[in-house]
Design an enzyme around this catalytic site. Sequence first.
Site, PDB file in Angstrom:
ATOM      1  N   SER A  99      -0.242   2.405  -1.228  1.00  8.23           N
ATOM      2  CA  SER A  99      -0.372   1.443   0.200  1.00  8.23           C
ATOM      3  C   SER A  99       1.560   1.480   0.708  1.00  8.23           C
ATOM      4  CB  SER A  99      -0.907   0.073   0.844  1.00  8.23           C
ATOM      5  OG  SER A  99      -0.235   0.228   1.936  1.00  8.23           O
TER       6      SER A  99
ATOM      7  N   TYR B 106      -1.589  -8.511  -2.101  1.00  9.98           N
ATOM      8  CA  TYR B 106      -1.974  -7.109  -1.958  1.00  9.98           C
ATOM      9  C   TYR B 106      -0.332  -5.790  -2.085  1.00  9.98           C
ATOM     10  CZ  TYR B 106      -2.983  -2.721   1.287  1.00  9.98           C
ATOM     11  OH  TYR B 106      -3.648  -1.864   1.140  1.00  9.98           O
TER      12      TYR B 106
ATOM     13  N   LYS C 174      -1.229  -2.926  -4.897  1.00 12.47           N
ATOM     14  CA  LYS C 174      -0.863  -1.299  -4.770  1.00 12.47           C
ATOM     15  C   LYS C 174       0.662  -1.237  -5.718  1.00 12.47           C
ATOM     16  CE  LYS C 174      -4.235  -1.156  -1.927  1.00 12.47           C
ATOM     17  NZ  LYS C 174      -5.228  -0.250  -1.918  1.00 12.47           N
TER      18      LYS C 174
ATOM     19  N   TYR D 111       0.944  -7.844   9.944  1.00 14.54           N
ATOM     20  CA  TYR D 111       1.757  -7.532   9.660  1.00 14.54           C
ATOM     21  C   TYR D 111       2.726  -7.748  10.668  1.00 14.54           C
ATOM     22  CZ  TYR D 111      -0.643  -3.930   6.814  1.00 14.54           C
ATOM     23  OH  TYR D 111      -1.306  -3.893   5.491  1.00 14.54           O
TER      24      TYR D 111
END
Length: 253
Positions: free
Chosen positions: A140, A153, A157, A198
């Site tokens: 990501s 997270y 990634k 976000y």
Amino acid sequence: MSLKGKIALVTGGSRGIGAAVVRRLAGDGAAVAINYRANADQAHALVKEIADAGGDAVAIQADVADPEQIARLVDETVERLKGLDILVSNAGIEHFGALETITPEDFDRIYHTNVRGQLFAAKHAARHLTEGGRIVLTSSVSAHRSFLHHTLYASSKAAVESMVLNLAPELGARGITINAIAPGGTATDMAESAAPEYFRGRDNLDLAAEIKAMMPLGRMARPEEIAAAVAFLVSADGSYVTGRTLAVDGGMR
């Protein structure tokens, strides 16, 4: 039909980017195993859609957080479709949480799917892949960007990108390429639900304006645009690309 005669397995293939990848690979001629964890109806509907278009697909349930289920998934794909040439490891789960709220259970849940699941999918696929085999994992843009409360997270990634870099020489000796894609904001149901996270902490958030400001193209990606990048990496045209992470982010700032 650049993938005619090839057999592909797509994890998390029943929805979102995974479903777009399934459609693209099937459209390019591959027979596709569609892995799902819980969305049986969506997976079987996608199998029917591909069959109605003249393609070949099967749906296989497995939770990629469990290495034993991954092994079964790969073996069942080989048994039902008579081989394996391509793995697209797409299954993943999102997480936002402040440092003081992260629990060991949170860590295990995210890393068991996003990291361990992808590593063992590659391991078990590699047992069957031969010269010309292709593996694509999913990272990501979050691995290289700073977002509030996104540590767990994003770090999972980043681990994926290190995996492809370090597995490349090992698999390259067998003529197998391994890469990752790093999508930016993509118009899926998961992205829609997570998008406000976000921009947490912003006052009077105008989500559309924020996305337009971040994206030089002024919009989020369509799932089929991410799938097109995957299709390149698994095709003959991608034969000299390995150990790399391809950002498909529309020039995200």
